[in-house]
Design a protein around this motif. Structure first.
Motif: not given
Length: 282
Positions: A105-106, A109-110, A116, A151, A169-172, A174-175
């Motif tokens: 996932a990380e 996302i990056k 998503w 998220d 959610r594919g947003h930083e 979320s990390l």
């Protein structure tokens, strides 16, 4: 001398030139300006909403009896709806193998490529490929006060949080949730204990109100349904039935007798899958 004295009337000369040009145009055929045959250019209206970019991710690190069925099912679904299928076959983490889903996932996302990211355990079947996961996302976010602040979309079973099928959610932003869950696991290990990814996530949600506020719980039957053989349901107590979106054989070994409980259930429910017309997207 005779040819030199012969003159064409201006109107006749103009007609000859026109006919010559018209004949040349006809000889060129129809021009398509590089538009592929059968294609149609449809302008997008200024207010038209773009479809969310979706990645479906899973991993398998060993041989299994249902390897082909599980892979085929997820690949078929991703092709049908234009999603990206991300598969890993190795785990490179010093934590338990199951934590590799957080690493995946990380990584996704990056990239910034997805709106998503949907994690799906390998012991699952998408039994109704008609359903778009984006429709579930939109439907669920309509039920929250601040949808842009959510998220994670999780599900529960009879034991609480189940990490077999969830959306990120594919947003930083979320990390932070992933890293905090890792930190809880690592601290427990330093103190001589151990935690699964589910345990560390549950503790994070319990201890950190800000993280909990970014999570929305989806009814189990919508995103992570269990069959009647595995009667471990959330408060809705809704068992999987034909036409349900996803079927998860979580902990089949504890509920079904046999040498290959998950494989047995996979084979049993394969005939319940609504595949759709493969000719439309292959």
């Amino acid at each position: 001398m005779l040819l030199r004295s012969f003159k064409l009337p201006p109107s006749l000369l103009l007609l000859i030139v026109f006919l010559a040009f018209f004949g040349w145009q006809l000889s060129q055929g129809t021009r398509h300006e590089n538009t592929p045959v059968g294609s149609q250019i449809i302008p997008q209206s200024a207010g038209e909403k773009k479809a969310p970019r979706i990645a479906l991710m899973t991993f398998v690190t060993e041989q299994r009896s249902y390897l082909h069925l599980s892979l085929k099912n997820k690949d078929h679904y991703a092709r049908r709806h234009g999603y990206d299928l991300i598969l890993d076959y190795e785990s490179h983490t010093d934590r338990a193998v199951i934590f590799w889903k957080f690493n995946m996932a990380e990584r996704l996302i990056k990239t910034g490529k997805y709106d998503w990211i949907w994690w799906l355990d390998f012991d699952t079947l998408i039994t109704n490929t008609d359903i778009k996961v984006t429709d579930i996302i939109e439907e669920e976010l309509r039920n929250v006060t601040n949808p842009e602040e959510i998220d994670y979309l999780f599900t529960h079973d009879c034991n609480g949080f189940n990490a077999g099928s969830f959306l990120v959610r594919g947003h930083e932003r979320s990390l932070k949730f992933l890293h905090d869950s890792w930190d809880i696991h690592d601290k427990a290990r330093e103190e001589g204990g151990s935690m699964s990814e589910q345990d560390s996530t549950v503790k994070l949600l319990k201890d950190d109100e800000a993280s909990a506020a970014r999570v929305h719980v989806v009814p189990q039957y919508k995103l992570n349904a269990f069959p009647q053989e595995i009667a471990c349901f959330d408060d809705h107590r809704q068992v999987w039935e034909h036409g349900t979106f996803v079927l998860h054989f979580a902990g089949a070994w504890a509920h079904v007798k046999g040498e290959d409980p998950t494989g047995q259930l996979m084979n049993k429910y394969e005939h319940e899958i609504k595949w759709g017309n493969w000719e439309e997207f292959y």
